[in-house]
Design an enzyme around this catalytic site. Structure first.
Site, PDB file in Angstrom:
ATOM      1  N   GLU A 122      -2.034   1.847  -4.292  1.00 47.64           N
ATOM      2  CA  GLU A 122      -3.376   2.099  -3.741  1.00 47.64           C
ATOM      3  C   GLU A 122      -3.326   2.731  -2.355  1.00 47.64           C
ATOM      4  OE1 GLU A 122      -1.767  -0.643  -3.604  1.00 47.64           O
ATOM      5  OE2 GLU A 122      -2.453  -1.991  -2.007  1.00 47.64           O
TER       6      GLU A 122
ATOM      7  N   HIS B  37       2.897   0.070  -2.625  1.00 42.90           N
ATOM      8  CA  HIS B  37       1.441   0.007  -2.759  1.00 42.90           C
ATOM      9  C   HIS B  37       0.902   1.292  -3.384  1.00 42.90           C
ATOM     10  CE1 HIS B  37       0.595  -3.691  -0.461  1.00 42.90           C
ATOM     11  NE2 HIS B  37       1.715  -3.394   0.180  1.00 42.90           N
TER      12      HIS B  37
ATOM     13  N   CYS C 179       2.989  -5.501  -4.633  1.00 42.92           N
ATOM     14  CA  CYS C 179       3.615  -6.073  -3.437  1.00 42.92           C
ATOM     15  C   CYS C 179       3.765  -7.590  -3.590  1.00 42.92           C
ATOM     16  CB  CYS C 179       2.836  -5.679  -2.180  1.00 42.92           C
ATOM     17  SG  CYS C 179       3.736  -6.044  -0.664  1.00 42.92           S
TER      18      CYS C 179
END
Lengths: 252, 215
Positions: B197, B195, B91
């Protein structure tokens, strides 16, 4: 293409899920972390924790729940309830929340939205608006869990917090909440047409068709529901399949 | 069995713990073992085998925080440009790799991938900004870090996009009223606008591929 998000919401009090959860394969239905893991596996697009703990002393319990959830569920997590200040937001974000939802404090002090979005970025600031229809096409904001009338028009307030830097609006109809008769699509439409940020529909879902209407009629970017998912009445996957059949883009 | 160390750069920009936890989880499922260390220590970063530059927030505040940490920018430049260690920017971590960012005025970036970070401007006025939620990526190139991932949907939250000078650096694009670069890279450098994650199984698989990647 951007997908419409399906967001289960858990009410958490003193670190326990309060509204009944009814999953067959769940060992402890009151453990928010266990429930979050089930939703993670079932393909929910985001999770929302609403903390309804009354006592300030018990706040650390919630932070522990958020931390453990974020360590095990690799999906976006929004946490709301009792958020009053920049330091409340800071603590939640550093515990693992991706977004923080602000309700009463946003009405009492709209500048908090500006301050918080400047520090943490708009993407993590959600403004939760609870609104009731008071006259034709006029929805008023109520705070303190719907007990306090504010005289503030919901659409105007949504525009205001957008310009102050909110990244998203979580819009709950107090008239519809708990009725299982569908979202207030007129309210949703009135707000989503007036703001440039995503609007999450909340309050009133009883069946899959209600979620579809919230998107199609109300123009919601995401749909939130609690009991229909918790009681296992409808699975996330069945919801997505039905929405996809209705022509709504979802993540399958 | 290899043992590697991965440095997650801790420069006070967003939810770095999620990235660390997701990497640890991905590593538990990988043949490559080692350690994941949250750090801002320039020496530790230079010594590590791989680097993650995570981040959430605005370009201006993030680049300022990164530069304010003594020796950090120099260590990153040496690790990435001289020692050619694999790095993944996430990001804002990807956006900082640009020449310049235009969020909150014009600011210089790390200039590892030439280009500018400019506002998303979807043609359709009905499309909301930030671009928030799950969207699919379309591969523009084969890249080992994107191998064997079942879903092409990832979680995005951003209002700005990376516009590279050399379009050959675009690994995938995503459509949101316009096509923008959703991942970029060259040589040992890789970055995702989304993202991993926060992207459930697809994201964890991508991180696992990064752990196993040898450019």
């Amino acid at each position: 293409m951007l997908k419409t998000r399906i967001i289960p919401c858990l009410d958490v009090k003193d670190g326990r899920v309060v509204k009944g959860i009814n999953f067959v394969d769940l060992i402890d239905a009151g453990d928010p972390i266990e429930v979050a893991k089930i939703y993670d596996r079932s393909g929910a697009d985001e999770l929302c924790f609403l903390d309804i703990t009354a006592s300030h002393e018990k706040r650390p319990i919630l932070l522990d729940v958020v931390r453990k959830t974020a360590e095990q569920c690799f999906m976006p997590l929004t946490v709301g309830g009792g958020v009053r200040s920049v330091s409340d937001i800071q603590v939640l974000l550093s515990s693992g929340a991706d977004k923080v939802s602000i309700n009463t404090a946003a009405v009492d002090d709209p500048n908090l939205i500006h301050e918080a979005s400047s520090i943490f970025g708009s993407q993590c600031i959600v403004v939760a608006i609870d609104a009731k229809l008071v006259s034709e096409n006029n929805w008023e904001i109520f705070t303190h869990g719907g007990r306090t009338s504010t005289g503030i028009n919901a659409v105007e307030f949504a525009k205001k917090v957008t310009s102050l830097g909110a990244g998203e609006i979580l819009l709950t109809s107090m008239d519809k909440d708990g009725t299982k008769s569908g979202y207030d699509n007129e309210l949703l439409k009135a707000v989503s047409e007036e703001v440039s940020i995503p609007v999450i529909a909340s309050g009133g879902v009883g069946k899959i068709g209600d979620l579809i209407d919230g998107v199609r009629i109300g123009g919601a970017s995401a749909v939130l529901a609690a009991s229909i998912f918790h009681f296992g009445e409808i699975s996330i996957q069945d919801t997505k399949l039905a929405m996809s059949k209705a022509g709504i883009s979802v993540r399958l | 069995m290899k043992n590697i160390s991965i440095a997650v750069v801790n420069y006070d920009c967003g939810n770095i713990h999620s990235a660390t936890k997701a990497l640890e989880f991905a590593m538990s499922d990988s043949t490559v073992k080692g350690s994941v260390n949250l750090t801002k220590d320039p020496e530790e970063i230079i010594k590590s085998d791989k680097i993650i530059l995570p981040g959430v927030g605005a370009f201006e505040s993030c680049i300022k925080k990164l530069i304010s940490i003594d020796g950090l920018k120099e260590a990153l430049d040496e690790a990435v440009l001289v020692k050619a260690k694999p790095i993944l920017g996430i990001c804002i971590g990807l956006q900082l790799m640009a020449t310049s960012g235009f969020e909150g005025g014009k600011h210089s970036g790390l200039n590892w991938i030439e280009g500018d970070v400019i506002p998303l401007e979807p043609n359709d006025k009905k499309l909301k900004v930030p671009h928030m939620g799950w969207n699919n990526i379309d591969a523009k190139k084969n890249h080992p870090v994107f191998n064997n991932i079942k879903s092409s949907d990832y979680y995005f939250v951003h209002s700005y996009k990376f516009s590279p000078l050399d379009k050959e650096t675009i690994i995938s694009s995503t459509n949101y009223g316009e096509d923008f670069a959703s991942s970029l890279g060259k040589n040992n450098i890789l970055g995702t606008q989304f993202h991993p994650e926060k992207s459930q199984a697809a994201g964890v698989n991508l991180l696992k591929n990064f752990i196993e990647w040898s450019p």
